[in-house]
Design a protein around this motif. Structure first.
Motif, PDB file in Angstrom:
ATOM      1  N   ILE A  37       0.837  -1.200   0.000  1.00 22.20           N
ATOM      2  CA  ILE A  37       0.000   0.000   0.000  1.00 22.20           C
ATOM      3  C   ILE A  37       0.875   1.254   0.000  1.00 22.20           C
ATOM      4  N   LEU A  38       1.924   1.258   0.818  1.00 21.21           N
ATOM      5  CA  LEU A  38       2.825   2.411   0.844  1.00 21.21           C
ATOM      6  C   LEU A  38       3.491   2.600  -0.521  1.00 21.21           C
ATOM      7  N   ILE A  43       4.198   5.489  -5.553  1.00 23.67           N
ATOM      8  CA  ILE A  43       4.275   5.405  -7.011  1.00 23.67           C
ATOM      9  C   ILE A  43       3.060   6.075  -7.652  1.00 23.67           C
ATOM     10  N   GLY A  44       1.882   5.889  -7.070  1.00 30.39           N
ATOM     11  CA  GLY A  44       0.682   6.546  -7.597  1.00 30.39           C
ATOM     12  C   GLY A  44       0.780   8.062  -7.520  1.00 30.39           C
ATOM     13  N   PHE A  81       5.177   1.749 -15.561  1.00 31.55           N
ATOM     14  CA  PHE A  81       6.625   1.851 -15.726  1.00 31.55           C
ATOM     15  C   PHE A  81       7.292   2.047 -14.366  1.00 31.55           C
ATOM     16  N   LEU A  82       6.736   2.937 -13.542  1.00 30.66           N
ATOM     17  CA  LEU A  82       7.298   3.163 -12.210  1.00 30.66           C
ATOM     18  C   LEU A  82       7.185   1.919 -11.331  1.00 30.66           C
ATOM     19  N   LEU A  86      10.519   0.755  -9.793  1.00 31.77           N
ATOM     20  CA  LEU A  86      10.733   1.040  -8.380  1.00 31.77           C
ATOM     21  C   LEU A  86      10.282  -0.068  -7.433  1.00 31.77           C
ATOM     22  N   GLY A  87       9.228  -0.776  -7.772  1.00 31.85           N
ATOM     23  CA  GLY A  87       8.624  -1.669  -6.794  1.00 31.85           C
ATOM     24  C   GLY A  87       8.937  -3.139  -6.929  1.00 31.85           C
TER      25      GLY A  87
END
Length: 155
Positions: A37-38, A43-44, A81-82, A86-87
């Motif tokens: 969630i974080l 990213i959102g 893409f992020l 990133l995740g």
């Protein structure tokens, strides 16, 4: 002499695989969901800010500006893409840590390599990233960690 060294090495690896205490990371499903969630919010938020900037910089007073629907499409592309950039490491490592925490000891003791397959997977993802590390993990699980002879295999 060489045979004696190999036998001693096999005994040490057997001890490592079958007698040492298993590491159980202090992780729960709830903590993984909190991480997801974080990550989703961060990213959102980055994606939403990026799409707003994109919208404001691409619009002008002519009739050729992008509509809000086009901007939303670009926002979703930028968001995924992020997520991929990133995740992905955190998500994969969290999944492996969940396995380490909840898998029964009988399942985790089946590995015949040093380090264990789950430890190898985490190290491989940290060292090589998800794609190349994932290929190394697949090779480890289906090729290297087979047989009756104990092995040392570092990523």
């Amino acid at each position: 002499m060489d045979n004696l060294l190999k036998k001693k090495e096999q005994e040490e690896l057997w001890e490592y695989c079958n007698r040492r205490p298993l590491y159980r990371p202090p992780i729960t499903f709830l903590s993984v969901i909190e991480k997801l969630i974080l990550t989703e919010f961060v990213i959102g938020g980055i994606s939403a800010c990026g799409s707003l900037l994109f919208y404001f910089f691409t619009t002008d007073n002519t009739n050729t500006d992008l509509g809000i629907a086009d901007t939303l499409i670009y926002q979703h592309l930028f968001y995924w893409f992020l997520v991929l950039v990133l995740g992905r490491k955190k998500i994969c490592i969290s999944a492996i840590e969940l396995y380490q925490h909840y898998a029964p000891e009988s399942t985790r003791r089946k590995c015949i390599c040093k380090p264990t397959c789950s430890e190898y997977a985490i190290a491989s993802i940290q060292k090589y990233d998800v794609i190349k590390g994932g290929l190394k993990i697949i090779r480890r699980l289906f090729v290297t960690c087979r047989g009756i002879e104990y092995k040392i295999d570092n990523p």
